[in-house]
Write a protein that holds these residues in place. Structure first.
Motif, PDB file in Angstrom:
ATOM      1  N   VAL A 164       0.849  -1.180   0.000  1.00 39.87           N
ATOM      2  CA  VAL A 164       0.000   0.000   0.000  1.00 39.87           C
ATOM      3  C   VAL A 164       0.885   1.230   0.000  1.00 39.87           C
ATOM      4  CG1 VAL A 164      -1.755   1.274   1.273  1.00 39.87           C
ATOM      5  CG2 VAL A 164      -1.787  -1.233   1.240  1.00 39.87           C
ATOM      6  N   VAL A 165       0.664   2.122  -0.941  1.00 45.19           N
ATOM      7  CA  VAL A 165       1.488   3.306  -1.074  1.00 45.19           C
ATOM      8  C   VAL A 165       1.176   4.283   0.044  1.00 45.19           C
ATOM      9  CG1 VAL A 165       2.137   5.225  -2.567  1.00 45.19           C
ATOM     10  CG2 VAL A 165       1.593   2.999  -3.546  1.00 45.19           C
ATOM     11  N   SER A 166       2.228   4.791   0.665  1.00 48.29           N
ATOM     12  CA  SER A 166       2.048   5.778   1.716  1.00 48.29           C
ATOM     13  C   SER A 166       1.670   7.119   1.112  1.00 48.29           C
ATOM     14  CB  SER A 166       3.353   5.918   2.517  1.00 48.29           C
ATOM     15  OG  SER A 166       3.272   7.008   3.398  1.00 48.29           O
ATOM     16  N   HIS A 167       0.649   7.781   1.682  1.00 49.77           N
ATOM     17  CA  HIS A 167       0.235   9.081   1.181  1.00 49.77           C
ATOM     18  C   HIS A 167       1.216  10.162   1.588  1.00 49.77           C
ATOM     19  CE1 HIS A 167      -4.254   8.223   0.205  1.00 49.77           C
ATOM     20  NE2 HIS A 167      -3.488   7.178  -0.026  1.00 49.77           N
ATOM     21  N   GLU A 168       1.884   9.983   2.705  1.00 52.47           N
ATOM     22  CA  GLU A 168       2.831  10.980   3.171  1.00 52.47           C
ATOM     23  C   GLU A 168       4.229  10.564   2.764  1.00 52.47           C
ATOM     24  OE1 GLU A 168       2.506  13.865   4.617  1.00 52.47           O
ATOM     25  OE2 GLU A 168       0.333  13.808   4.712  1.00 52.47           O
ATOM     26  N   VAL A 169       4.841  11.306   1.837  1.00 50.94           N
ATOM     27  CA  VAL A 169       6.185  10.985   1.390  1.00 50.94           C
ATOM     28  C   VAL A 169       7.214  11.380   2.425  1.00 50.94           C
ATOM     29  CG1 VAL A 169       7.914  11.501  -0.351  1.00 50.94           C
ATOM     30  CG2 VAL A 169       5.555  11.161  -1.022  1.00 50.94           C
ATOM     31  N   SER A 170       6.995  12.506   3.067  1.00 48.43           N
ATOM     32  CA  SER A 170       7.935  12.965   4.073  1.00 48.43           C
ATOM     33  C   SER A 170       7.218  13.852   5.056  1.00 48.43           C
ATOM     34  CB  SER A 170       9.091  13.720   3.414  1.00 48.43           C
ATOM     35  OG  SER A 170       9.975  14.214   4.391  1.00 48.43           O
ATOM     36  N   ALA A 171       7.658  13.808   6.306  1.00 46.79           N
ATOM     37  CA  ALA A 171       7.035  14.630   7.334  1.00 46.79           C
ATOM     38  C   ALA A 171       7.880  15.851   7.673  1.00 46.79           C
ATOM     39  CB  ALA A 171       6.806  13.790   8.577  1.00 46.79           C
ATOM     40  N   ASP A 172       9.053  15.987   7.081  1.00 44.56           N
ATOM     41  CA  ASP A 172       9.942  17.107   7.413  1.00 44.56           C
ATOM     42  C   ASP A 172      10.205  17.965   6.184  1.00 44.56           C
ATOM     43  OD1 ASP A 172      13.185  15.439   7.312  1.00 44.56           O
ATOM     44  OD2 ASP A 172      11.345  15.100   6.180  1.00 44.56           O
ATOM     45  N   LEU A 173       9.171  18.701   5.746  1.00 41.76           N
ATOM     46  CA  LEU A 173       9.290  19.587   4.603  1.00 41.76           C
ATOM     47  C   LEU A 173       9.026  21.029   5.045  1.00 41.76           C
ATOM     48  CD1 LEU A 173       7.401  17.485   1.922  1.00 41.76           C
ATOM     49  CD2 LEU A 173       9.856  17.831   2.093  1.00 41.76           C
ATOM     50  N   PRO A 174       9.993  21.666   5.730  1.00 37.91           N
ATOM     51  CA  PRO A 174       9.795  23.031   6.208  1.00 37.91           C
ATOM     52  C   PRO A 174       9.898  24.045   5.092  1.00 37.91           C
ATOM     53  CG  PRO A 174      12.019  22.354   6.663  1.00 37.91           C
ATOM     54  CD  PRO A 174      11.325  21.164   6.061  1.00 37.91           C
ATOM     55  N   ASN A 175       9.535  25.307   5.392  1.00 39.92           N
ATOM     56  CA  ASN A 175       9.735  26.333   4.380  1.00 39.92           C
ATOM     57  C   ASN A 175      11.195  26.725   4.346  1.00 39.92           C
ATOM     58  OD1 ASN A 175      10.244  28.185   6.466  1.00 39.92           O
ATOM     59  ND2 ASN A 175       8.114  28.871   6.538  1.00 39.92           N
ATOM     60  N   SER A 176      11.539  27.581   3.397  1.00 43.16           N
ATOM     61  CA  SER A 176      12.945  27.905   3.184  1.00 43.16           C
ATOM     62  C   SER A 176      13.567  28.616   4.365  1.00 43.16           C
ATOM     63  CB  SER A 176      13.087  28.776   1.937  1.00 43.16           C
ATOM     64  OG  SER A 176      12.306  29.951   2.070  1.00 43.16           O
ATOM     65  N   GLN A 177      12.764  29.331   5.183  1.00 45.28           N
ATOM     66  CA  GLN A 177      13.332  30.051   6.306  1.00 45.28           C
ATOM     67  C   GLN A 177      13.840  29.085   7.367  1.00 45.28           C
ATOM     68  OE1 GLN A 177      10.615  32.205   8.798  1.00 45.28           O
ATOM     69  NE2 GLN A 177      12.117  33.794   9.250  1.00 45.28           N
ATOM     70  N   ALA A 178      13.083  28.036   7.597  1.00 42.67           N
ATOM     71  CA  ALA A 178      13.459  27.101   8.647  1.00 42.67           C
ATOM     72  C   ALA A 178      14.247  25.921   8.130  1.00 42.67           C
ATOM     73  CB  ALA A 178      12.202  26.607   9.364  1.00 42.67           C
ATOM     74  N   ALA A 179      14.504  25.888   6.815  1.00 44.96           N
ATOM     75  CA  ALA A 179      15.158  24.729   6.220  1.00 44.96           C
ATOM     76  C   ALA A 179      16.585  24.582   6.726  1.00 44.96           C
ATOM     77  CB  ALA A 179      15.150  24.857   4.712  1.00 44.96           C
TER      78      ALA A 179
ATOM     79  N   ARG B 224       5.151  26.947   6.030  1.00 46.21           N
ATOM     80  CA  ARG B 224       5.386  26.316   7.330  1.00 46.21           C
ATOM     81  C   ARG B 224       4.308  25.296   7.686  1.00 46.21           C
ATOM     82  NH1 ARG B 224       7.301  31.130  11.467  1.00 46.21           N
ATOM     83  NH2 ARG B 224       9.395  31.450  10.597  1.00 46.21           N
ATOM     84  N   SER B 225       3.102  25.499   7.178  1.00 43.75           N
ATOM     85  CA  SER B 225       1.999  24.597   7.519  1.00 43.75           C
ATOM     86  C   SER B 225       2.014  23.317   6.697  1.00 43.75           C
ATOM     87  CB  SER B 225       0.661  25.310   7.332  1.00 43.75           C
ATOM     88  OG  SER B 225       0.495  25.708   5.978  1.00 43.75           O
ATOM     89  N   GLY B 226       2.961  23.176   5.808  1.00 43.28           N
ATOM     90  CA  GLY B 226       3.062  21.959   5.028  1.00 43.28           C
ATOM     91  C   GLY B 226       2.962  22.221   3.542  1.00 43.28           C
ATOM     92  N   ARG B 227       3.189  21.230   2.769  1.00 42.62           N
ATOM     93  CA  ARG B 227       3.172  21.378   1.321  1.00 42.62           C
ATOM     94  C   ARG B 227       1.752  21.564   0.804  1.00 42.62           C
ATOM     95  NH1 ARG B 227       6.525  17.116  -1.724  1.00 42.62           N
ATOM     96  NH2 ARG B 227       6.630  18.818  -3.226  1.00 42.62           N
ATOM     97  N   PRO B 228       1.605  22.204  -0.358  1.00 47.39           N
ATOM     98  CA  PRO B 228       0.259  22.507  -0.872  1.00 47.39           C
ATOM     99  C   PRO B 228      -0.490  21.254  -1.284  1.00 47.39           C
ATOM    100  CG  PRO B 228       1.911  22.967  -2.543  1.00 47.39           C
ATOM    101  CD  PRO B 228       2.675  22.654  -1.281  1.00 47.39           C
ATOM    102  N   VAL B 229      -1.813  21.317  -1.117  1.00 45.77           N
ATOM    103  CA  VAL B 229      -2.674  20.229  -1.574  1.00 45.77           C
ATOM    104  C   VAL B 229      -3.390  20.709  -2.835  1.00 45.77           C
ATOM    105  CG1 VAL B 229      -4.621  18.727  -1.035  1.00 45.77           C
ATOM    106  CG2 VAL B 229      -2.982  19.356   0.759  1.00 45.77           C
ATOM    107  N   TYR B 230      -3.095  20.047  -3.951  1.00 45.41           N
ATOM    108  CA  TYR B 230      -3.658  20.459  -5.238  1.00 45.41           C
ATOM    109  C   TYR B 230      -5.029  19.824  -5.453  1.00 45.41           C
ATOM    110  CZ  TYR B 230       0.927  22.306  -6.554  1.00 45.41           C
ATOM    111  OH  TYR B 230       2.090  23.020  -6.609  1.00 45.41           O
ATOM    112  N   GLU B 231      -5.891  20.557  -6.150  1.00 51.03           N
ATOM    113  CA  GLU B 231      -7.206  20.056  -6.519  1.00 51.03           C
ATOM    114  C   GLU B 231      -7.155  19.516  -7.944  1.00 51.03           C
ATOM    115  OE1 GLU B 231      -9.946  23.247  -6.066  1.00 51.03           O
ATOM    116  OE2 GLU B 231      -9.886  23.199  -3.860  1.00 51.03           O
ATOM    117  N   VAL B 232      -7.803  18.386  -8.176  1.00 48.81           N
ATOM    118  CA  VAL B 232      -7.864  17.763  -9.501  1.00 48.81           C
ATOM    119  C   VAL B 232      -9.304  17.417  -9.829  1.00 48.81           C
ATOM    120  CG1 VAL B 232      -5.515  16.846  -9.481  1.00 48.81           C
ATOM    121  CG2 VAL B 232      -7.358  15.527  -8.456  1.00 48.81           C
ATOM    122  N   GLU B 233      -9.581  17.301 -11.127  1.00 47.43           N
ATOM    123  CA  GLU B 233     -10.944  16.988 -11.559  1.00 47.43           C
ATOM    124  C   GLU B 233     -11.347  15.576 -11.152  1.00 47.43           C
ATOM    125  OE1 GLU B 233     -11.267  17.607 -15.718  1.00 47.43           O
ATOM    126  OE2 GLU B 233     -11.091  19.801 -15.598  1.00 47.43           O
ATOM    127  N   LYS B 234     -10.417  14.628 -11.288  1.00 44.74           N
ATOM    128  CA  LYS B 234     -10.708  13.248 -10.916  1.00 44.74           C
ATOM    129  C   LYS B 234      -9.420  12.570 -10.473  1.00 44.74           C
ATOM    130  CE  LYS B 234     -10.522  11.720 -15.770  1.00 44.74           C
ATOM    131  NZ  LYS B 234     -11.247  10.970 -16.840  1.00 44.74           N
TER     132      LYS B 234
END
Length: 584
Positions: free
Chosen positions: A40-55, A146-156
């Protein structure tokens, strides 16, 4: 002297081939490859994706040129179901969070020769992490949020290229299907980011485009990044050859127009860190038969044509010891009320030289033939030519061997003729040895005079072996590195020319041909040398038990042709000698 020289060359071939095995073992180690399972493919690829300021240096997301606080994400994770894409070449899964490619199954390449399951190239589960990530970072880049990576919307969430694509025409007039999948992310201040994946029928490359539509009242700034993240698991594409585990390089690779191809081991991702700015470069993760690569594309601003951009190529280790190799574009400025596009091409599939060559300079060199690559390249082109005619790689090897022997025929015939004359004058040399055996200096003088009188070069018999050694090793690399020969059958029990003969029939036949060939050569006068040469076919037969069947097939055909050539020349020289014709 001649016999010892030939013995030295045979020994050198044995040693070189053995060192080749050790070199492969150094790259791959001795651990067994864990079996690939449908997980089963994991939906979360990584949990440590900060923004560039905190990177930090160990962050997944590469460092941006501008590190400034970013507004919080206003798009709720309304749809976390993975997006499934089916093409004629692969089945692919995209995570809408970040728009990362988290799984690729290659439909035209099986898991192994005894399985009908597709070869899994990328995956993200408890067993293995190997994914392709991309996005926008920097001052306003949503992937630096900082709140995490963007969630994109798709038609299907499910697409099929053959059903959902629109048909377009290539330059050559051939109609192909093209599938585009737009994914949309909107910010609270009116910036719309459209991340589009474009797939073409019959092609592995995927174009990933980021379009920034700035409807806000402020300037938008960001950078595109693309990276490949992989753990330290074994290469699922390597070959298991019984007691030997053979394969090619597993690690990172990169290239620029100035430095076409460079390898970087995973262990050295920090110590010998990649940090290069280049226009027209690429980064990749290379394994046996397959490669994943990002090729930076073009940047297009409003009312301007797209232009290639210079990208920063980097490597690093993440906090959880993941291997990351990436590119980052220059800062993109999108004034209020304008639009900008930036893209890159992602390739994940077999190392097909003709396709890789067109994507970027040097990318085709991931098909690594080693230091004998000029010879290996010619051998592969020859194999490809014959395969286009006969449609079978085994018969192509046989035809290629015949062609190589024909090309080398003039040089080898001269050598075999000298050896035949050595065989004819062997009784005279034995008589001289008995007559001058105690006087070594006199014996040497008489022997040299005999060579001069009969126009014999005692070292000429070494030439065929010297000519065959680089061809032998180069073909070894071709068989082990060319994906076209992976699991390629010949006939009968030989169902994989890149693997050893499961019944050991070909190595035994090779040993028999080698013994027959040696019986046609002049026998050493020294009893110890004679014993050594009788043992050599046995030693090489044992060694060949673990070599690819295609390479052993080449050696059998080569020896068989040599036997016919030597027999004919020996017979001609003997007949000329009996008829009193001067043997030249």
């Amino acid at each position: 002297m001649q016999q010892w020289a030939r013995f030295a060359i045979l020994g050198a071939m044995f040693v070189v081939a053995y060192l080749l095995i050790l070199a492969w073992q150094k790259d791959y180690g001795h651990a067994e490859t864990a079996p690939q399972q449908q997980a089963v493919v994991s939906h979360e690829v990584s949990a440590d994706l900060p923004n560039s300021q905190a990177a930090s240096a160990s962050s997944d997301v590469p460092q941006a040129n501008i590190a400034t606080p970013q507004a919080t994400d206003v798009t709720a994770p309304v749809n976390q179901q993975l997006i499934s894409v089916q093409t004629d070449l692969y089945h692919l899964l995209i995570n809408p969070k970040g728009g990362d490619i988290v799984r690729i199954e290659l439909l035209n390449h099986d898991k192994n020769k005894d399985s009908d399951q597709p070869f899994v190239m990328l995956e993200s589960d408890a067993k293995r992490t190997y994914v392709a990530q991309s996005g926008l970072i920097g001052l306003n880049g949503p992937d630096s949020n900082r709140s995490g990576r963007p969630v994109y919307e798709v038609e299907k969430t499910s697409y099929d290229l053959l059903k959902d694509a629109q048909t377009v025409s290539k330059d050559n007039g051939k109609a192909v299907k093209v599938l585009t999948i737009p994914m949309v992310y909107k910010t609270a201040d009116g910036v719309e980011i459209i991340k589009t994946f474009t797939f073409k029928q019959g092609e592995y490359p995927i174009v990933v485009n980021h379009k920034v539509v700035n409807r806000s009242q402020q300037n938008w700034q960001g950078q595109m990044f693309g990276q490949i993240k992989r753990d330290n698991s074994e290469d699922p594409g390597k070959s298991d050859q019984g007691i030997f585990t053979l394969g090619t390089f597993l690690g990172g690779a990169w290239g620029t127009p100035e430095e076409h191809y460079n390898k970087l081991k995973f262990d050295n991702f920090n110590d010998e860190k990649l940090n290069v700015d280049a226009k027209g470069g690429w980064i990749a993760v290379v394994q046996h038969y397959f490669v994943s690569a990002w090729i930076p594309g073009q940047l297009k601003l409003t009312q301007a044509n797209g232009q290639p951009y210079a990208a920063k190529l980097e490597s690093r280790k993440s906090a959880d010891d993941m291997n990351i190799i990436s590119f980052t574009s220059p800062t993109i400025n999108v004034p209020a009320g304008t639009v900008a596009e930036v893209d890159a091409t992602f390739y994940s599939g077999p190392k097909i030289q003709s396709e890789l060559k067109d994507l970027a300079v040097g990318l085709n060199q991931t098909v690594d033939y080693g230091w004998l690559w000029p010879i290996a390249k010619l051998l592969f082109l020859g194999l490809q030519f014959f395969h286009n005619i006969v449609g079978n790689w085994g018969w192509s090897i046989i035809l290629l061997t015949i062609l190589v022997k024909l090309i080398l025929w003039p040089l080898s015939s001269k050598s075999y003729r000298s050896m035949a004359k050595m065989r004819v004058i062997a009784p005279e040399m034995q008589r001289m040895k008995e007559e001058f055996g105690e006087d070594r200096m006199r014996f040497s003088q008489e022997m040299m005079a005999l060579y001069k009188r009969e126009q014999v070069n005692p070292l000429s018999g070494c030439l065929p072996l010297l000519l065959q050694m680089p061809i032998f090793l180069a073909l070894y690399w071709v068989l082990m590195e060319s994906v076209e020969l992976r699991h390629a059958p010949w006939f009968g029990w030989i169902q994989d020319l890149s693997a050893m003969d499961p019944w050991f029939i070909l190595p035994l036949v090779m040993g028999l041909t080698m013994f027959t060939q040696q019986s046609l050569n002049p026998q050493p006068a020294d009893p110890m040398q004679a014993k050594v040469f009788k043992i050599m076919p046995i030693i090489f037969t044992i060694f060949m038990l673990f070599f690819p069947a295609g390479l052993v097939l080449y050696w059998i055909v080569n020896n068989s042709i040599t036997i016919l050539q030597q027999w004919f020349i020996n017979r001609s020289v003997k007949k000329e000698r009996e008829n009193g014709v001067e043997v030249i």
